[in-house]
Write a protein that holds these residues in place. Structure first.
Motif, short mmCIF file in Angstrom:
data_model
loop_
_atom_site.label_atom_id
_atom_site.label_comp_id
_atom_site.label_asym_id
_atom_site.label_seq_id
_atom_site.Cartn_x
_atom_site.Cartn_y
_atom_site.Cartn_z
N UNK A 1 -9.71 7.24 -31.70
CA UNK A 1 -9.17 6.79 -30.67
C UNK A 1 -9.94 7.53 -29.42
N UNK A 2 -10.01 8.67 -29.45
CA UNK A 2 -10.46 9.59 -28.42
C UNK A 2 -11.66 9.25 -28.04
N UNK A 3 -12.72 8.93 -29.16
CA UNK A 3 -14.05 8.61 -28.95
C UNK A 3 -14.28 7.18 -28.53
N UNK A 4 -13.28 6.23 -28.74
CA UNK A 4 -13.18 4.96 -28.28
C UNK A 4 -12.56 4.86 -26.64
N UNK A 5 -11.70 5.69 -26.49
CA UNK A 5 -11.46 5.83 -25.08
C UNK A 5 -12.36 6.50 -24.17
N UNK A 6 -13.14 7.64 -24.67
CA UNK A 6 -14.24 8.05 -23.71
C UNK A 6 -15.33 7.10 -23.52
N UNK A 7 -15.55 6.32 -24.79
CA UNK A 7 -16.76 5.23 -24.33
C UNK A 7 -16.22 4.09 -23.37
N UNK A 8 -14.82 4.17 -23.29
CA UNK A 8 -14.44 3.15 -22.47
C UNK A 8 -14.62 3.58 -20.99
N UNK B 1 -16.91 3.96 -15.54
CA UNK B 1 -17.40 4.79 -14.55
C UNK B 1 -18.65 3.98 -14.26
N UNK B 2 -19.62 3.57 -15.38
CA UNK B 2 -20.90 2.99 -14.93
C UNK B 2 -20.65 1.65 -13.94
N UNK B 3 -19.58 0.86 -14.41
CA UNK B 3 -19.19 -0.47 -13.65
C UNK B 3 -18.74 -0.03 -12.10
N UNK B 4 -17.93 1.18 -12.22
CA UNK B 4 -17.56 1.43 -10.82
C UNK B 4 -18.76 2.01 -9.97
#
Length: 115
Positions: free
Chosen positions: A56-63, A68-71
């Motif tokens: 879950x932590x890895x998924x949240x970090x990827x999201x 951040x890239x989209x922003x």
């Protein structure tokens, strides 16, 4: 406590502690090892929960990284649009000035046709 903090408490630089006073360093590591409790074996349910939480932590970090890239992309788009808007405003002002200058010139073709 670390070797660096031990050196600071002893009033020594770290390299003096680790190279010159090796006996003190070895005593420090022995005391740290003696104070550290031996971890007990974790039950399978705890390991499974920890593995799930890591996923879950890895998924949240990827999201988070994707957001951040989209922003950053949106910020760049806004900058480009602001530049284009300022250029359009400058062009609009220039056209309005030309239209005002053109309106002040009398229409000679109307005067010739009215005789």
């Amino acid at each position: 406590m670390t070797v660096v903090s031990l050196a600071a408490e002893a009033g020594l630089r770290r390299n003096k502690l680790t190279h010159k006073h090796t006996g003190l360093k070895e005593l420090f590591y022995a005391l740290v090892k003696a104070r550290t409790p031996v971890p007990e074996a974790l039950p399978d349910s705890t390991r499974a929960r920890a593995a799930k939480e890591h996923q879950v932590l890895a998924r949240v970090r990827a999201e988070r990284d994707a957001l951040r890239g989209q922003a950053q992309l949106l910020a760049r788009i806004v900058q480009v649009l602001e530049l284009e808007n300022s250029k359009l405003e400058e062009t609009n002002e220039a056209l309005e000035q030309q239209a005002a200058a053109h309106a002040s010139v009398p229409d000679i073709t109307r005067r010739r046709r009215q005789p």
